[in-house]
Motif scaffolding. Sequence first.
Motif, PDB file in Angstrom:
ATOM      1  N   GLY A 631       0.810  -1.207   0.000  1.00  0.00           N
ATOM      2  CA  GLY A 631       0.000   0.000   0.000  1.00  0.00           C
ATOM      3  C   GLY A 631       0.845   1.260   0.000  1.00  0.00           C
ATOM      4  N   LYS A 632       0.355   2.253  -0.723  1.00  0.00           N
ATOM      5  CA  LYS A 632       1.004   3.579  -0.761  1.00  0.00           C
ATOM      6  C   LYS A 632      -0.109   4.618  -0.677  1.00  0.00           C
ATOM      7  CE  LYS A 632       3.050   1.779  -4.341  1.00  0.00           C
ATOM      8  NZ  LYS A 632       3.271   0.369  -4.032  1.00  0.00           N
ATOM      9  N   ILE A 633      -0.650   4.784   0.526  1.00  0.00           N
ATOM     10  CA  ILE A 633      -1.790   5.673   0.752  1.00  0.00           C
ATOM     11  C   ILE A 633      -1.286   6.949   1.424  1.00  0.00           C
ATOM     12  CG2 ILE A 633      -4.052   5.901   1.818  1.00  0.00           C
ATOM     13  CD1 ILE A 633      -4.221   2.847   1.883  1.00  0.00           C
ATOM     14  N   GLU A 634      -1.436   8.060   0.747  1.00  0.00           N
ATOM     15  CA  GLU A 634      -0.926   9.323   1.269  1.00  0.00           C
ATOM     16  C   GLU A 634      -1.943   9.971   2.206  1.00  0.00           C
ATOM     17  OE1 GLU A 634       0.775  12.008  -1.489  1.00  0.00           O
ATOM     18  OE2 GLU A 634       1.591  10.427  -2.787  1.00  0.00           O
ATOM     19  N   VAL A 635      -1.447  10.451   3.333  1.00  0.00           N
ATOM     20  CA  VAL A 635      -2.240  11.194   4.311  1.00  0.00           C
ATOM     21  C   VAL A 635      -1.612  12.578   4.425  1.00  0.00           C
ATOM     22  CG1 VAL A 635      -3.052  11.298   6.689  1.00  0.00           C
ATOM     23  CG2 VAL A 635      -2.840   9.086   5.542  1.00  0.00           C
ATOM     24  N   VAL A 636      -2.360  13.605   4.016  1.00  0.00           N
ATOM     25  CA  VAL A 636      -1.804  14.947   3.885  1.00  0.00           C
ATOM     26  C   VAL A 636      -2.707  15.937   4.612  1.00  0.00           C
ATOM     27  CG1 VAL A 636      -0.993  16.690   2.241  1.00  0.00           C
ATOM     28  CG2 VAL A 636      -0.972  14.275   1.601  1.00  0.00           C
ATOM     29  N   GLY A 637      -2.099  16.935   5.249  1.00  0.00           N
ATOM     30  CA  GLY A 637      -2.905  17.993   5.838  1.00  0.00           C
ATOM     31  C   GLY A 637      -2.336  18.494   7.144  1.00  0.00           C
ATOM     32  N   PRO A 638      -2.844  19.632   7.592  1.00  0.00           N
ATOM     33  CA  PRO A 638      -2.318  20.226   8.832  1.00  0.00           C
ATOM     34  C   PRO A 638      -2.546  19.369  10.066  1.00  0.00           C
ATOM     35  CG  PRO A 638      -4.257  21.415   8.041  1.00  0.00           C
ATOM     36  CD  PRO A 638      -3.851  20.483   6.952  1.00  0.00           C
ATOM     37  N   ARG A 639      -3.532  18.475  10.029  1.00  0.00           N
ATOM     38  CA  ARG A 639      -3.767  17.602  11.186  1.00  0.00           C
ATOM     39  C   ARG A 639      -3.428  16.152  10.872  1.00  0.00           C
ATOM     40  NH1 ARG A 639      -9.682  18.662  13.393  1.00  0.00           N
ATOM     41  NH2 ARG A 639      -8.879  17.340  15.082  1.00  0.00           N
ATOM     42  N   ALA A 640      -2.574  15.953   9.878  1.00  0.00           N
ATOM     43  CA  ALA A 640      -2.215  14.598   9.466  1.00  0.00           C
ATOM     44  C   ALA A 640      -1.532  13.829  10.593  1.00  0.00           C
ATOM     45  CB  ALA A 640      -1.316  14.642   8.227  1.00  0.00           C
ATOM     46  N   ALA A 641      -0.653  14.502  11.334  1.00  0.00           N
ATOM     47  CA  ALA A 641       0.055  13.813  12.422  1.00  0.00           C
ATOM     48  C   ALA A 641      -0.923  13.370  13.509  1.00  0.00           C
ATOM     49  CB  ALA A 641       1.127  14.722  13.009  1.00  0.00           C
ATOM     50  N   GLU A 642      -1.865  14.240  13.834  1.00  0.00           N
ATOM     51  CA  GLU A 642      -2.893  13.882  14.816  1.00  0.00           C
ATOM     52  C   GLU A 642      -3.733  12.714  14.313  1.00  0.00           C
ATOM     53  OE1 GLU A 642      -6.922  15.915  16.745  1.00  0.00           O
ATOM     54  OE2 GLU A 642      -5.517  17.133  15.583  1.00  0.00           O
ATOM     55  N   PHE A 643      -3.998  12.707  13.018  1.00  0.00           N
ATOM     56  CA  PHE A 643      -4.816  11.653  12.429  1.00  0.00           C
ATOM     57  C   PHE A 643      -4.126  10.296  12.509  1.00  0.00           C
ATOM     58  CE2 PHE A 643      -6.068   9.193   8.629  1.00  0.00           C
ATOM     59  CZ  PHE A 643      -7.417   9.036   8.897  1.00  0.00           C
ATOM     60  N   VAL A 644      -2.845  10.232  12.124  1.00  0.00           N
ATOM     61  CA  VAL A 644      -2.167   8.931  12.151  1.00  0.00           C
ATOM     62  C   VAL A 644      -1.965   8.450  13.582  1.00  0.00           C
ATOM     63  CG1 VAL A 644      -1.084   9.205   9.894  1.00  0.00           C
ATOM     64  CG2 VAL A 644       0.121  10.006  11.942  1.00  0.00           C
ATOM     65  N   ASP A 645      -1.829   9.365  14.515  1.00  0.00           N
ATOM     66  CA  ASP A 645      -1.778   8.946  15.926  1.00  0.00           C
ATOM     67  C   ASP A 645      -3.074   8.253  16.329  1.00  0.00           C
ATOM     68  OD1 ASP A 645       0.711   9.467  16.834  1.00  0.00           O
ATOM     69  OD2 ASP A 645       0.231  11.340  17.854  1.00  0.00           O
ATOM     70  N   PHE A 646      -4.186   8.780  15.856  1.00  0.00           N
ATOM     71  CA  PHE A 646      -5.479   8.194  16.196  1.00  0.00           C
ATOM     72  C   PHE A 646      -5.689   6.848  15.504  1.00  0.00           C
ATOM     73  CE2 PHE A 646     -10.070   7.738  15.271  1.00  0.00           C
ATOM     74  CZ  PHE A 646     -10.539   7.659  16.570  1.00  0.00           C
TER      75      PHE A 646
END
Length: 959
Positions: A631-646
């Motif tokens: 998988g190569k799924i990009e997660v982008v945005g100002p709250r991306a770090a918070e999102f991947v933590d969740f």
Amino acid sequence: MSASRLTTGGSDIDRGRPLSFTFDGRRVEGFAGDTIASALLASGQAVVGRSFKYHRPRGIWGSGVEEPNALVDVESAAGRVPNARATTVQATDGIRVTSVNASPTAENDRNAFLDRFARFLPAAFYYKTFMWPDWHLFEPRIRAMAGLGIVDPDWQPRQVSDQVNHHCDVLVVGAGPAGLAAAASAAAAGHSVVLADDGAHPGGSLRHRAGEVDGVEGRAWVEATVARLKGAGQLVLSDTTAFGLYDHNLVALNQRHADGRPDTLWRVRPRRIVLATGAIERPVPFANNDLPGILSADAALSYLRRHGVLVGREIVVATNNDSAYEPASALAEAGASVTVVDCRREGSARAENGIRVLAGRTITAARGRNAVQSVLLDDGATLGVDCVLVSGGWTPTVHLFSQAKGKLAWSDQLAAFIPGETIDGIGVAGAVAGTVSLSEALASGAAAPGDFGSSSAAPRGTGVEATLGVVSLWPKPKAKGRVWIDYQSDVTAKDVELAARENFVSVEHLKRYTTLGMATDQGKTSNLNGLALLADITGRGIAEVGTTTYRPPFTPVPFASLAGSRRASMHAPVRRLPLEANHRAAGAVFQEYGGWLRPAYYGGGEAGASIEDEARRARQSVALFDGSTLGKIEVVGPRAAEFVDFIYYNTMSTLKPGHCRYGFMLSENGVVFDDGVLVRLDEHRFIVSCSSSHVAAVHARLEEWRQDRFGRDAVYIHNATAQYATLTVSGPNARQVVEALDLGAALDDASLPHMAIAAGRFAGDEVRIARVSFTGDRSYEISIRADRAEALWARMRQEGRAFDAVLLGLESLMILRAEKGYIVIGKDTDGTTMPHDLGVAGPRTKRAGEFVGRRSLFTEAANSTDRNQLVGLALAEGEAPLATGAHGVEKRDGRLRSIGFVTSSYQSPTLGRPVALALIERGAARHGETIDVQHLGIVRQARIVAPCAFDPEGRRLHA
């Protein structure tokens, strides 16, 4: 029963086009435009089926989707359709129709004797009987008798069912007078309209009941209105049932075709929905009210005027309302002798054509064997009959409204539930809204489109207006004889009383205890009578008792229609590597892994030897592997770090740009859903490198949680898996091969340590180099645009020849990762495995923030001390590998019990011995212990060891 075809009449049939078919081996004649039911009635066929439980004879009751009795299997050149409603299937020449639940025929069913034992088979008898000595002794025979219809095991679709996605401004469900008025109003306002109706022709009640609209005869007005709609480019769908109303106003339609084509599934997304679904006539309760020859009064009128069928010669009409008088009058005019038994003391002023009216009287029982022959009235009088028509009031068809989560309200005036509140985006019109007269129906239809309607005046009824004047005529407790509530599920009034005595007084409990309303008709004719009886028994009002939950589909939908083109390779399309042709040229043998077609091994030799050779050479020098499926799924945005933590079990926001971290994703129940590497490209951009087989599921999960907790301006997700190829170089000489590719990136350990990334270029194209390993050796994953991968792969093979590079298939990769104790989710885990079972307990106890699955990690089950945990298994020297799936066993109380199972097992060519991974009860605390492992009755011994069998110090990652 002495139904017959009249020599004239029948608006739906074409007498110039005769046809014939067989029913239970008997020839039946009819005309184009007949349904199977109308042709059977015209031929005098009284018994068309047998009841589900007691195998009682049953005849045709209705004329549409409400029909509970006339289920048939239909064979034609297009194939076999089981459990079709005879009232909705058009008769065609040469079809073979057979009754269901009857052997050999409906007329002569050898299982009819079961009705004699009815007293021993009441509601829920199966919960209380056949328990001794063992249910399994009775189960095969009971299951053989259960079910309706016969499935053809050799059935193959001749054509693929079409599926259509459609958008419109207004969808009108129901093409009766109210629906037509609604469609005309929306069309006049310039909006796009879809008008869907489950009948063969639009018009609804105006096709068989009298009516006049703006001075025009009802049927003529219908035809003119439909012509105007079609002329304006609006879509009119006949033989089309709206069977489900889902979230966001998605309406599912199933369109039947008379030309033999498979059904078409429509997914319609309108801006406004108008429900003009009408109402269904209810049965009248009296003993033996299920005998053949007892029909809905409205159905009898429909058969007379649409198909030219007179349902009987000596007819009694039992009613509690005015709507039964038009059928009575029409049948009398057609030559029948008609007596109306009206429970109302005043009867109706609509009696005409010489019909006899017995006001203030009710039927208490019907008599007959395979057809009704007489009825007994409450004053003791007996009337000889060959047909009984019943009209116990009308139940609005609120199913779709309820599916939209609409609340219902009880109407004493109508003795029925009607929509009780407005729903945004949905209007109701006509009988479903509680209207009675034609003018009321037309006015409600014109108003139902709301802001999408025209401001012009609504059409008006200009003829005699219908009235109802309904009074209560509900089933009563302790009635004599067997009063049937649900014809299809064989539920009687006594069954409802039994349920109440046993305290099943919730309407949902009543449904499940008695099966009332659970058959394929979903209780369209039975639910309200059952609710009223339960209310009477328990001393409550009907409104207090409430209704059961209406769920889609409204009518059964063929699986072929739902499947559409999704079958065989189209059901789960095989995903292919960008370099498939190159691998085939190199001698790859392909297999499917997680939906991907991938090289299992290379070369034309024996599979086992080839796989072991690849694994051995990979450890000795260098291997080239195509990992493009990762998988190569990009997660982008100002709250991306918070999102991947969740999303992740591990803390990921502390990851530095240019580095990677291995982690788990959990389901909400705390179970490991996927594992993989997360790459951080910069402060606000991550790449989720998930398992190959989980890419679609992980992408869906990321989108679900993004929508739930984060706006699109905070986090954006893009699945780039197909856009990039990932080519892997692994082994002691991996660095030398990658250096020879001249990618323009420093590869020394200081510049590119393990679990870091670098950027480079190949032939002018950007590449991303990730130093991660699934083999335990130094490895580099090089990602490049998929359409540029061929040149890079060729160069890798060219530079690898100097190091005796080997092409690595997935089977040999599985050996390498098992030697290192690296897991594959779904293979080395099961539906209960949590991260601490895999030795990763830190985040569970140390993380303070919320993440998916966190609370489930502290349940009683999660804290159990006897959980299955990941371990390795070692065997004595010279033994063969364990079987994958073999169980660890121990003896307790004289019996063997499973203590876990082998998840992966291989012969390691590098170690020269078998290696195995397993999930074993309390495995982490049992290292060094010898356990028994059983497979197919053979018991062997294995020693519990650490999962990692090769290079436990990890030196080769930096070799």
